[in-house]
Motif scaffolding. Structure first.
Motif, short mmCIF file in Angstrom:
data_model
loop_
_atom_site.label_atom_id
_atom_site.label_comp_id
_atom_site.label_asym_id
_atom_site.label_seq_id
_atom_site.Cartn_x
_atom_site.Cartn_y
_atom_site.Cartn_z
N LEU A 62 57.11 -9.64 38.51
CA LEU A 62 56.28 -10.71 37.96
C LEU A 62 56.22 -11.91 38.89
O LEU A 62 55.92 -13.03 38.45
N THR A 81 52.02 -14.99 35.81
CA THR A 81 53.43 -15.32 35.99
C THR A 81 54.00 -16.11 34.82
O THR A 81 55.22 -16.12 34.61
N CYS A 130 62.02 -11.25 37.95
CA CYS A 130 61.46 -12.57 37.63
C CYS A 130 61.99 -13.62 38.60
O CYS A 130 62.81 -13.32 39.47
N ASN A 131 61.53 -14.85 38.41
CA ASN A 131 61.98 -15.99 39.21
C ASN A 131 62.08 -17.21 38.30
O ASN A 131 61.25 -17.41 37.41
N ASN A 142 58.53 -17.92 36.36
CA ASN A 142 58.49 -17.38 35.00
C ASN A 142 59.29 -18.27 34.04
O ASN A 142 60.22 -18.97 34.47
N VAL A 160 61.58 -14.48 29.99
CA VAL A 160 62.75 -13.68 30.37
C VAL A 160 63.47 -13.16 29.13
O VAL A 160 63.86 -11.98 29.07
N VAL A 195 66.63 -7.53 33.26
CA VAL A 195 65.80 -8.50 34.00
C VAL A 195 66.65 -9.18 35.07
O VAL A 195 67.73 -9.71 34.77
N VAL A 250 66.66 -12.31 37.71
CA VAL A 250 65.98 -13.58 37.95
C VAL A 250 66.45 -14.17 39.27
O VAL A 250 67.64 -14.39 39.47
#
Length: 266
Positions: free
Chosen positions: A23, A63, A81-82, A86, A91, A100, A102
């Motif tokens: 994402l 996003t 994710c970041n 995001n 999340v 997930v 991150v």
């Protein structure tokens, strides 16, 4: 397998992931460069590199907002994710579907750490090591070049209506510093809306190509506040994307500086 992501969250995997949803555009590009294109089953509409990818892989939203039903149907083994790209709510919802991971990138060292961790998670350590080594080499070469360049005060615009810039505590601000730029809005964190009258403090005003695609007409709008000759266009991907994009970024920076030097010396 257990891993700590860059928010120190524990990510548990039963095996090497074979179905990945990314994402984050820069992380999607990194996965492809790590040879993991076949494992990608879902990406965002903003994952524009490589250019053909959006025609080949299921789009699951943006996003900031994704289609959870689509993601669930794709049965991912891992979702990437970041922290900045995001939302925490996203999340949390995604964790009900699959593990997930991150990322949290503030500088190049953290980007290199992410690449190495992807190498471990996806069992592509050799490819990850090659990418990190290339980035480190390009970084060293650029530092030798930029040390001879004067420091310049800049403002880096990312948005219009309202006019917003990159402030401190951002990867963009970190790369500005690497370019020997002093961010005139560094006293304000993240992405503040700013007073355009302050632009007179800047040697250069940088208009990014993303997330807002600045054009010539926007340069003319700012001419009321700053000499148009001081307004420069920059490739926003090189100033904000991390991962394998950094292999090309330092050559872009050097070429950009060299193109602008005659204007300063003339």
């Amino acid at each position: 397998m257990q891993f700590q992501d860059q928010l120190q969250r524990t990510v548990e995997l039963s095996e090497v992931p074979s179905r990945i949803i990314s994402l984050v555009p820069s992380q999607t590009e990194l996965l492809v460069d790590l040879g993991l294109k076949q494992q990608l089953v879902g990406i965002t509409k903003f994952c524009v590199h490589p250019v053909e990818l959006r025609k080949q892989i299921q789009l699951v939203g943006g996003t900031k907002e994704v289609k959870l039903k689509k993601i669930r149907k794709l049965q991912p083994d891992l979702i990437l994710c970041n922290k900045e790209e995001n939302t925490p709510e996203m999340v949390e919802a995604l964790e009900k579907i699959a593990p997930v991971h991150v990322s949290d990138i503030q500088d190049i060292e953290e980007s290199l750490t992410l690449i190495q961790q992807y190498g471990e998670i996806f069992s592509v350590e050799e490819k990850a090591e090659k990418i990190t080594a290339n980035i480190q080499t390009e970084w060293r070469n650029f530092k030798q070049f930029i040390n001879d360049q004067p420091k310049r005060k800049v403002a880096y615009f990312i948005w219009r209506k309202p006019w917003m810039v990159a402030g401190s505590d951002t990867f963009i601000d970190y790369l500005l510093q690497l370019n020997n730029f002093e961010n005139i809005f560094a006293e304000t964190p993240r992405y503040p809306e700013v007073d355009l009258h302050r632009l007179k403090e800047a040697d250069w005003v940088l208009l990014s190509s993303e997330p807002f695609p600045f054009k010539k007409k926007h340069q003319l709008e700012l001419a009321e506040f700053v000499n148009p000759d001081k307004i420069k266009f920059v490739d926003g991907e090189f100033f904000s994307w991390y991962g394998s994009r950094l292999e090309k970024a330092f050559r872009y920076f050097k070429k950009w500086h060299l193109a602008e030097l005659p204007l300063q010396n003339g």
